[in-house]
Design a protein around this motif. Structure first.
Motif, short mmCIF file in Angstrom:
data_model
loop_
_atom_site.label_atom_id
_atom_site.label_comp_id
_atom_site.label_asym_id
_atom_site.label_seq_id
_atom_site.Cartn_x
_atom_site.Cartn_y
_atom_site.Cartn_z
N ASN A 26 -53.24 27.02 -12.66
CA ASN A 26 -52.25 26.71 -11.65
C ASN A 26 -52.93 26.51 -10.30
OD1 ASN A 26 -50.06 26.43 -10.04
ND2 ASN A 26 -48.88 28.02 -11.08
N GLN A 86 -42.17 26.25 -2.46
CA GLN A 86 -42.57 26.53 -3.84
C GLN A 86 -43.14 27.94 -4.01
OE1 GLN A 86 -45.45 24.31 -6.03
NE2 GLN A 86 -47.02 24.29 -4.44
N ASP A 96 -43.12 25.99 -9.86
CA ASP A 96 -44.15 24.97 -9.94
C ASP A 96 -43.44 23.64 -9.70
OD1 ASP A 96 -45.94 23.06 -10.72
OD2 ASP A 96 -46.45 24.01 -12.63
N ASN A 107 -42.86 21.32 -12.57
CA ASN A 107 -42.08 21.75 -13.73
C ASN A 107 -40.61 21.36 -13.54
OD1 ASN A 107 -40.59 23.12 -15.65
ND2 ASN A 107 -41.96 24.90 -15.63
#
Lengths: 91, 579
Positions: free
Chosen positions: B360, B466, B472, B475
């Motif tokens: 990530n 975020q 994310d 997503n």
């Protein structure tokens, strides 16, 4: 002459679509080395836009990048960099 | 009876005009057998057609205006490369020779084979790239049949003000039609990600896609309305409806004219308070649009582009030249440069020491963290920025601050670089303001600390949202939570604004939220006095500022702290809108 292999993951949102494939092929064509992309049992010439597009490499697809020739190292660095930079796209 | 057809509005705006139906591109090829001695001349005929089709695209490419968005050329480049790929130059030739058939038939066979591959693809976006194959083949077939390119369909006649109705348009057609002066277009194929849709937005032509059977429902020359904002096409409109849309169109034009006239206007509220309004710059190509809207400053100059698509980081000299160039381009307006905000995932292998495969990257080694981890990267940039500060009004800000410890380390590097430059007797602005981006919730909560330590703060809402909402952005399943008006986000913004007030440290906002006209009054009510926005949004934001009185917002500031849900925030936004 050297032969290099590297695994790349397509990480831009839209995958290896027409513009991304065009950028890849434009860059690949600047090198003398032979450049191949392999996905599973399919193989494409990295200098052919139709070949690259027909690999159907969407986001998250892993591809093997095989480069053989006099400028293989430079080609590998630049092509891998372009893929990791998501072909210069924002997403 | 009025006929209203609902499609997908892919490019905003209203147009009223006469329909121009584009005829079916080329007749579907049929097979024609060749005598042995005809084969090579047929191969030549195909090669000449491919060359002519390439010339057509090249000629469109040369007429793209210099300030057009880069993607326009990219679409055409892709088609040009496809035309010259062995899939179209090699395989059809083989088919002509093997089957002793005409060029059209060989092309059709190859097209069908390629389309089968694309339509079997799982990825929906890649699957729609069969459109590109169809477009490229169609272009060659048109040349073979002796037909003129699409934009010259109405021979000798002007396409000015017409609404184009077609089965589909290629990117090159779209560019040519826009150059020929069409008012709008509506097509049967396509979705929001179709190239033609993206191009219509770039070119500013109202457009609707995804209207099946459209050509059978409309007559050439009849007047229709295209509402590209709502995705509605109206035919057989009565006079009342036409009047309504003409009025809407006038309003739209008035709004655009009003915006253009605001170019020179001060960014002042109704009660005469000056609100700082600056532009964000991401690429060198943005300078033109920033000048077009008359921005009085650059509130965020991103430097990432300098580091992308290359094998070595940019040298201090290269950066220095680029930064000094900003003053030339921007006529000496104040500029805030942000030090590089790259993730380790964006770095090129050869000068990268860390693992590229962080799961990530948004939570990984990026921004200031990466710079502290790779000090030579940071030092080269600090030297370049400081040296440029001798040539114009420059400020510098640091992205992704999370802790005071990081900021101190950064300041230590900065002090070191300043000493070096003094030793070298290199000129720089000793009092260049240093600021920080507040985009990590921990930094927002401790904004007091950073307001005391820095000359200014700038809120980066994209990341702040975020990180605050723990989502994310890539997503899609949680993207509904990506909303600037979540009370949690608003309270953090409030935290930063209040800290700024207490320490008399200016606070700006440079994320997308700042450029969204829906939130301008809310942010003013919360105490924001400095906006840095995308150039395309600057005049719209200025318009709202100039229609707002800070006094009328006085009672709203405290209320924003009590809001408990997005729904409550939306109610408050409606109240503010109605002021």
């Amino acid at each position: 002459m050297s032969s290099l292999t590297s695994t790349i993951t397509i990480c831009n949102k839209l995958g290896l679509h027409a513009r991304a494939a065009a950028r890849f092929v434009q860059l690949a064509s600047r090198f003398e080395s032979e450049i191949r992309l392999i996905r599973g049992s399919r193989e494409a010439n990295g200098k052919s836009i139709m070949g690259v597009m027909m690999l159907a490499a969407g986001k998250g697809t892993e591809l093997a990048l095989i480069i053989e020739g006099s400028d293989a190292e430079e080609a590998m660095v630049e092509l891998v960099g372009m893929v990791e930079n998501r072909f210069g796209e924002s997403e | 009876m009025t006929l209203a057809l609902h499609g997908l509005g892919v490019s905003r705006g209203i147009a009223i005009g006469a329909v121009h139906l584009l005829k079916r591109d080329a007749p579907e090829p049929t097979e024609r057998g060749l005598e042995t001695d005809e084969i090579e001349s047929e191969v030549e005929r195909l090669r000449a057609a491919v060359a002519a089709a390439s010339d057509q695209i090249r000629s469109v490419l040369t007429r793209i205006p210099a300030d057009a968005p880069g993607d326009i050329g990219a679409f055409l480049d892709a088609h040009l490369m496809m035309l010259n790929d062995a899939a179209f130059t090699g395989e059809p030739v083989r088919l002509i020779r093997e089957r002793a058939c005409n060029a059209e038939w060989a092309l059709a066979l190859q097209r069908d084979a390629l389309m089968r591959v694309f339509s079997a693809m799982e990825d929906p976006y890649l699957r729609t790239r069969q459109d590109d194959v169809r477009h490229v083949v169609e272009r060659i077939l048109r040349v073979l049949s002796g037909a003129a390119p699409v934009a010259h369909d109405k021979e000798g006649e002007n396409l000015h003000g017409l609404v184009i109705v077609a089965e589909d348009l290629t990117p090159a057609d779209t560019v040519q039609l826009q150059q020929a002066g069409i008012a709008a277009f509506a097509i049967e194929h396509g979705g929001p990600t179709a190239h033609t849709a993206i191009l219509a937005r770039s070119l500013g032509i109202p457009a609707i896609v995804g209207l099946p059977n459209l050509r059978r429902l409309l007559r050439d020359g009849e007047t229709i309305v295209i509402d590209g904002t709502a995705g509605v096409l109206i035919a057989l409109a009565d006079e009342a409806l036409l009047r309504f849309y003409r009025e809407r169109k006038r309003q739209e034009r008035r709004y655009q004219t009003e915006l253009i006239q605001l170019r020179e206007a001060e960014s002042l509220t109704l009660d005469g308070m000056a609100i700082e309004l600056q532009a964000n710059i991401e690429l060198t190509a943005d300078f033109a649009s920033v000048r077009r809207v008359g921005a009085r400053g650059v509130g965020l100059y991103r430097t990432e582009f300098l580091y992308m698509n290359r094998t070595t980081p940019p040298s201090e000299e290269e950066q220095f030249e680029t930064y000094v160039g900003i003053f030339r381009e921007m006529d000496g307006v104040p500029v805030t440069i942000r030090t590089v905000d790259l993730g380790a995932d964006k770095l090129n292998l050869s000068w990268q020491r860390t693992s590229a495969s962080a799961v990530n990257p948004a939570l990984g080694l990026r921004g200031l963290r990466l710079c502290l981890h790779e000090p030579e990267l940071l030092i080269a940039q600090l030297r370049a920025i400081l040296r440029a500060s001798a040539f114009g009004p420059l400020r510098m800000m640091v992205p992704m601050i999370s802790t005071l410890q990081e900021l101190r380390q950064f300041m230590a590097h900065l002090e070191e670089v300043r000493k070096e430059l003094r030793r070298e007797e290199c000129e720089f602005d000793e009092s260049m303001p240093i600021g920080g981006m507040i985009e990590v919730p921990a930094a927002a909560l401790c904004a007091d600390t950073f307001a005391a330590a820095l000359d200014f703060l700038s809120i980066g809402t994209n990341d702040l949202i975020q990180y605050t909402m723990a989502i994310d952005r890539d997503n899609e399943e949680v993207s509904y939570l990506y909303d600037p008006i979540n009370p949690g986000v608003l309270r953090l913004i409030d935290c930063v604004l209040q800290a700024g007030l207490r320490h008399a440290t200016p606070v700006a906002m440079c994320g997308e939220m700042a450029g969204d006209t829906r939130y301008v009054r809310l942010l003013l009510a919360m105490g924001l006095r400095s906006f840095s926005v995308h150039p395309a949004a600057l005049l719209e934001v200025k318009r709202v500022i100039r229609r707002t009185s800070l006094e009328s917002l006085a009672s709203f500031g405290a209320r924003t702290r009590l809001l408990e849900s997005c729904a409550e925030v939306r109610d408050l936004l409606s109240e503010l809108e109605a002021l």
